[in-house]
Design a protein around this motif. Structure first.
Motif, PDB file in Angstrom:
ATOM      1  N   ILE A  85      60.630  65.179  39.307  1.00 32.42           N
ATOM      2  CA  ILE A  85      61.640  65.929  40.344  1.00 32.42           C
ATOM      3  C   ILE A  85      61.457  64.943  41.643  1.00 32.42           C
ATOM      4  O   ILE A  85      60.521  64.037  42.008  1.00 32.42           O
ATOM      5  CB  ILE A  85      61.246  67.247  40.720  1.00 32.42           C
ATOM      6  CG1 ILE A  85      60.120  67.407  41.006  1.00 32.42           C
ATOM      7  CG2 ILE A  85      61.759  67.940  39.605  1.00 32.42           C
ATOM      8  CD1 ILE A  85      59.513  68.946  41.388  1.00 32.42           C
ATOM      9  N   GLU A  86      62.555  65.039  42.279  1.00 29.07           N
ATOM     10  CA  GLU A  86      62.679  64.136  43.633  1.00 29.07           C
ATOM     11  C   GLU A  86      61.685  64.348  44.843  1.00 29.07           C
ATOM     12  O   GLU A  86      61.458  65.533  44.802  1.00 29.07           O
ATOM     13  CB  GLU A  86      64.038  63.871  44.194  1.00 29.07           C
ATOM     14  CG  GLU A  86      65.087  63.144  43.296  1.00 29.07           C
ATOM     15  CD  GLU A  86      66.535  62.993  43.977  1.00 29.07           C
ATOM     16  OE1 GLU A  86      66.926  63.927  44.690  1.00 29.07           O
ATOM     17  OE2 GLU A  86      67.178  62.059  43.522  1.00 29.07           O
ATOM     18  N   SER A  87      61.451  63.527  45.652  1.00 30.22           N
ATOM     19  CA  SER A  87      60.649  63.873  46.919  1.00 30.22           C
ATOM     20  C   SER A  87      61.454  63.370  47.962  1.00 30.22           C
ATOM     21  O   SER A  87      62.334  62.518  48.120  1.00 30.22           O
ATOM     22  CB  SER A  87      59.446  63.233  46.799  1.00 30.22           C
ATOM     23  OG  SER A  87      58.443  63.530  47.881  1.00 30.22           O
ATOM     24  N   ARG A  88      61.142  64.169  49.339  1.00 32.08           N
ATOM     25  CA  ARG A  88      61.694  63.474  50.535  1.00 32.08           C
ATOM     26  C   ARG A  88      60.524  62.682  51.089  1.00 32.08           C
ATOM     27  O   ARG A  88      59.412  62.871  50.681  1.00 32.08           O
ATOM     28  CB  ARG A  88      61.889  64.706  51.625  1.00 32.08           C
ATOM     29  CG  ARG A  88      62.902  65.689  50.990  1.00 32.08           C
ATOM     30  CD  ARG A  88      63.236  66.823  51.944  1.00 32.08           C
ATOM     31  NE  ARG A  88      62.301  67.432  52.466  1.00 32.08           N
ATOM     32  CZ  ARG A  88      61.957  68.288  53.659  1.00 32.08           C
ATOM     33  NH1 ARG A  88      63.164  68.304  54.475  1.00 32.08           N
ATOM     34  NH2 ARG A  88      61.076  69.022  53.832  1.00 32.08           N
ATOM     35  N   PHE A  89      61.039  61.790  51.918  1.00 33.15           N
ATOM     36  CA  PHE A  89      60.209  60.564  52.472  1.00 33.15           C
ATOM     37  C   PHE A  89      60.413  60.878  54.112  1.00 33.15           C
ATOM     38  O   PHE A  89      61.472  60.442  54.598  1.00 33.15           O
ATOM     39  CB  PHE A  89      60.410  59.503  51.866  1.00 33.15           C
ATOM     40  CG  PHE A  89      60.029  59.204  50.529  1.00 33.15           C
ATOM     41  CD1 PHE A  89      58.857  58.640  50.054  1.00 33.15           C
ATOM     42  CD2 PHE A  89      61.042  59.815  49.496  1.00 33.15           C
ATOM     43  CE1 PHE A  89      58.810  58.511  48.818  1.00 33.15           C
ATOM     44  CE2 PHE A  89      60.749  59.629  48.189  1.00 33.15           C
ATOM     45  CZ  PHE A  89      59.617  58.956  47.759  1.00 33.15           C
ATOM     46  N   ALA A  90      59.225  61.098  54.851  1.00 28.04           N
ATOM     47  CA  ALA A  90      59.383  60.980  56.414  1.00 28.04           C
ATOM     48  C   ALA A  90      58.356  60.027  56.829  1.00 28.04           C
ATOM     49  O   ALA A  90      57.262  60.160  56.762  1.00 28.04           O
ATOM     50  CB  ALA A  90      59.155  62.437  56.979  1.00 28.04           C
ATOM     51  N   LEU A 119      59.535  65.323  58.840  1.00 22.91           N
ATOM     52  CA  LEU A 119      59.953  66.123  57.661  1.00 22.91           C
ATOM     53  C   LEU A 119      60.154  67.358  57.905  1.00 22.91           C
ATOM     54  O   LEU A 119      61.155  67.704  57.191  1.00 22.91           O
ATOM     55  CB  LEU A 119      58.702  66.033  56.678  1.00 22.91           C
ATOM     56  CG  LEU A 119      58.693  66.549  55.113  1.00 22.91           C
ATOM     57  CD1 LEU A 119      59.479  65.667  54.520  1.00 22.91           C
ATOM     58  CD2 LEU A 119      57.224  66.740  54.667  1.00 22.91           C
ATOM     59  N   ASP A 120      59.636  68.133  58.844  1.00 25.67           N
ATOM     60  CA  ASP A 120      60.121  69.583  59.141  1.00 25.67           C
ATOM     61  C   ASP A 120      61.544  69.738  59.753  1.00 25.67           C
ATOM     62  O   ASP A 120      62.350  70.519  59.620  1.00 25.67           O
ATOM     63  CB  ASP A 120      59.391  70.087  60.269  1.00 25.67           C
ATOM     64  CG  ASP A 120      57.683  70.165  59.590  1.00 25.67           C
ATOM     65  OD1 ASP A 120      57.611  70.212  58.364  1.00 25.67           O
ATOM     66  OD2 ASP A 120      56.777  70.399  60.289  1.00 25.67           O
ATOM     67  N   ASP A 121      62.134  68.625  60.325  1.00 26.82           N
ATOM     68  CA  ASP A 121      63.324  68.350  61.004  1.00 26.82           C
ATOM     69  C   ASP A 121      64.753  67.668  60.011  1.00 26.82           C
ATOM     70  O   ASP A 121      65.430  67.631  60.511  1.00 26.82           O
ATOM     71  CB  ASP A 121      63.237  67.739  62.379  1.00 26.82           C
ATOM     72  CG  ASP A 121      62.471  68.482  63.332  1.00 26.82           C
ATOM     73  OD1 ASP A 121      62.244  69.764  63.309  1.00 26.82           O
ATOM     74  OD2 ASP A 121      61.838  68.047  64.294  1.00 26.82           O
ATOM     75  N   MET A 122      63.919  67.247  58.843  1.00 28.61           N
ATOM     76  CA  MET A 122      64.986  66.395  58.102  1.00 28.61           C
ATOM     77  C   MET A 122      66.112  67.274  57.635  1.00 28.61           C
ATOM     78  O   MET A 122      67.357  66.619  57.321  1.00 28.61           O
ATOM     79  CB  MET A 122      64.197  65.938  56.731  1.00 28.61           C
ATOM     80  CG  MET A 122      63.571  64.464  57.315  1.00 28.61           C
ATOM     81  SD  MET A 122      62.516  63.976  55.950  1.00 28.61           S
ATOM     82  CE  MET A 122      63.780  63.404  54.936  1.00 28.61           C
ATOM     83  N   GLY A 123      66.225  68.615  57.418  1.00 30.90           N
ATOM     84  CA  GLY A 123      67.228  69.274  57.043  1.00 30.90           C
ATOM     85  C   GLY A 123      67.589  69.024  55.439  1.00 30.90           C
ATOM     86  O   GLY A 123      66.844  68.708  54.699  1.00 30.90           O
TER      87      GLY A 123
END
Length: 215
Positions: A85-90, A119-123
């Protein structure tokens, strides 16, 4: 603050992990960790891949200019791996107070704080950057890369992954590793936006992050 004092931290989490089964989560984390281990060859140091909160993870980069390459390689590895599954990257740029023991559970510093807060603010975004020396140019590069890279197919990601690991490799070299024709490699790399990625990575590497805080 000198350039040598700045580092990058990438913090991420798996997207919609609550809807995934344990095997998918484990396979995704293993892919990300494998990419982090492979990046030791590219960066020259251990990224200290650390998993936390079940679906979260983090890596550390001594040189902030390698952060985009690391992000793209980790994303390509994830997309090239079946049943993930995909992941977010900050990406957070800043000084490191302490790395602590390996892994990064007790590490501290502005780079870690910035990465986590980003990461917390990425929406709904999947890729973002903030921190010391980050300008609108780096933000634009990240926006471009998010638009292109999250659309990679698995075959495109396989080709991009090999290119990122060895930028000097020829299309024939990549074709031999994948067991496909050179023409097929050419199509995969073109479809994955390699020319745009080359320009983005070059500009990101050339940027001086020690210019000071973001305006």
């Amino acid at each position: 603050m000198t350039k040598a004092s700045l580092s990058a931290v990438i913090t991420g989490d798996l997207i919609a992990s609550r809807k995934a089964d344990d095997a998918q989560i484990a396979r995704s984390m293993n892919a990300l960790q494998g990419a982090a281990i492979a990046l030791k060859i590219v960066t020259g140091h251990d990224l200290r891949f650390t998993r936390f909160r079940g679906d979260g993870w983090q890596v550390y980069l001594q040189n902030p200019n390698t952060a985009l390459t690391a992000t793209l390689l980790m994303l390509a590895t994830l997309k090239a791996t079946e049943n993930t599954i995909e992941s977010r990257f900050a990406i957070g740029i800043g000084p490191i107070t302490a790395l602590g023991a390996n892994p990064l559970a007790d590490a501290s510093g502005a780079a870690f704080e910035t990465s986590g807060a980003t990461l917390d603010d990425m929406g709904k975004n999947k890729l973002d950057i903030a921190g010391v020396g980050v300008t609108s140019s780096q933000e634009a590069i990240i926006t471009l890369c998010e638009h292109i890279a999250f659309g990679w197919t698995a075959p495109q990601a396989q080709a991009i992954k090999l290119w990122l690991m060895a930028p000097a490799a020829t299309q024939d070299d990549i074709a031999a590793q994948l067991g496909i024709s050179r023409q097929a490699v050419q199509l995969r790399l073109a479809g994955a936006g390699k020319p745009a990625m080359m320009a983005a990575i070059a500009a990101f590497k050339a940027h001086s992050f020690d210019a000071g805080p973001t305006p």
